[in-house]
Design a protein around this motif. Structure first.
Motif, PDB file in Angstrom:
ATOM      1  N   TYR A 278     -18.169 -19.849  14.500  1.00 29.18           N
ATOM      2  CA  TYR A 278     -18.443 -19.154  15.751  1.00 29.18           C
ATOM      3  C   TYR A 278     -19.552 -18.122  15.569  1.00 29.18           C
ATOM      4  CZ  TYR A 278     -14.453 -20.983  18.364  1.00 29.18           C
ATOM      5  OH  TYR A 278     -13.575 -21.804  19.043  1.00 29.18           O
TER       6      TYR A 278
ATOM      7  N   ALA B 181     -22.825 -11.588  16.219  1.00 36.81           N
ATOM      8  CA  ALA B 181     -21.573 -11.532  15.462  1.00 36.81           C
ATOM      9  C   ALA B 181     -21.169 -12.938  15.068  1.00 36.81           C
ATOM     10  CB  ALA B 181     -20.468 -10.864  16.281  1.00 36.81           C
TER      11      ALA B 181
ATOM     12  N   GLN C 242     -14.404 -10.487  13.808  1.00 35.98           N
ATOM     13  CA  GLN C 242     -15.819 -10.733  14.054  1.00 35.98           C
ATOM     14  C   GLN C 242     -16.630  -9.769  13.201  1.00 35.98           C
ATOM     15  OE1 GLN C 242     -17.172 -10.907  18.118  1.00 35.98           O
ATOM     16  NE2 GLN C 242     -15.501 -12.252  18.753  1.00 35.98           N
TER      17      GLN C 242
ATOM     18  N   TYR D 260     -21.982 -17.367  23.542  1.00 36.00           N
ATOM     19  CA  TYR D 260     -21.439 -17.610  22.228  1.00 36.00           C
ATOM     20  C   TYR D 260     -21.495 -19.093  21.897  1.00 36.00           C
ATOM     21  CZ  TYR D 260     -16.999 -19.023  24.426  1.00 36.00           C
ATOM     22  OH  TYR D 260     -16.032 -19.648  25.166  1.00 36.00           O
TER      23      TYR D 260
ATOM     24  N   SER E 295     -17.690 -15.321  13.417  1.00 40.19           N
ATOM     25  CA  SER E 295     -16.288 -15.373  13.000  1.00 40.19           C
ATOM     26  C   SER E 295     -15.979 -16.780  12.543  1.00 40.19           C
ATOM     27  CB  SER E 295     -15.341 -14.926  14.113  1.00 40.19           C
ATOM     28  OG  SER E 295     -15.378 -15.824  15.192  1.00 40.19           O
TER      29      SER E 295
ATOM     30  N   TYR F 224     -21.873 -15.204  18.127  1.00 39.90           N
ATOM     31  CA  TYR F 224     -21.855 -14.510  19.414  1.00 39.90           C
ATOM     32  C   TYR F 224     -23.111 -13.652  19.563  1.00 39.90           C
ATOM     33  CZ  TYR F 224     -16.794 -15.337  18.708  1.00 39.90           C
ATOM     34  OH  TYR F 224     -15.567 -15.896  18.462  1.00 39.90           O
TER      35      TYR F 224
END
Lengths: 116, 112
Positions: free
Chosen positions: A31, A92, A105, A48, A94, A33
């Motif tokens: 992930y 960010a 995050q 995201y 994750s 963002y």
């Protein structure tokens, strides 16, 4: 520290010009963002990504587009910058999308963008 | 519609005393809460979190309290140190979801 870099770190541009911000990670996290931080608004999610070529909109996506062609890179593009897009932009990452004590995050150092 | 609110934009505390930062939320679906700390010219860093199945989580000098009925959480820092001076953001998530909703932040200044 999580391996996240953002480029450029500072940029001044003029209204109407296109701008692309880059986020690069070395953590192989799924992930990624993009947020913007503004006084009185805190951090707001722009877009995201939950995988290569998989993206979705956040709460303030108008005027922004994103692309993710590789796991490690997430690009944020302002097609025609406006003064209202003057902000500090944070990337960010994750590992998974579900918030938990095992999945926080991690944020990059930020890009300060000024649109004149 | 601000779903996560930090109504105090700033807080000043003497070194050694307790700092209490507050956060309110409106979305009853939120079930996981986090605090992030941000120094100038740096990205936010994760500080502490709490799941809605708990009402308290402690990590060293930092404790987060959750009051689900009031939709309120607080971060306690004891004792406060000058290095704690930063902006603190609370954030909330639906644990089955993939996004965090952040508050507007509280700037903490710890006076020596």
């Amino acid at each position: 520290d999580a391996g996240i870099t953002q480029s450029p770190r500072h940029k001044v541009t003029e209204t109407g010009t296109p701008v692309t911000l880059r986020c690069h990670q070395t953590e192989n996290h799924r992930y990624m963002y993009w947020y913007r931080q503004d006084p009185g608004h805190g951090l707001r999610l722009i877009h995201y990504s939950y995988g290569v070529k998989d993206t979705d909109k956040g709460e303030v996506s108008d005027g922004y587009s994103v692309s993710r062609s590789k796991t490690e890179d997430f690009l944020l593009t302002l097609e025609s910058a406006t003064s209202s897009q003057t902000s500090v932009y944070f990337c960010a990452i994750s590992e998974t999308g579900t918030a938990s004590s095992y999945n926080e995050q991690f944020f990059g150092p930020g890009t300060r963008l000024t649109v004149l | 519609d601000q779903q996560v609110k930090q109504n105090s934009p700033s807080l000043s505390v003497q070194e050694g005393r307790i700092s209490i930062l507050n956060c309110d939320y409106t979305n009853s679906m939120f079930d996981y809460f986090l605090w992030y700390k941000k120094y100038p010219a740096e990205g936010p860093t994760f500080l502490i979190s709490i799941s809605s199945i708990k009402d308290k989580n402690e990590d060293g000098r930092f404790t987060v309290f959750l009051n689900k009925s009031a939709k309120h959480l607080s971060l306690h820092i004891v004792p406060s140190q000058p290095g704690d001076s930063a902006v603190y953001f609370c954030a909330a998530s639906v644990s089955s979801g993939d996004k965090l909703t952040f508050g507007t932040g509280t700037r903490l200044a710890v006076r020596p």
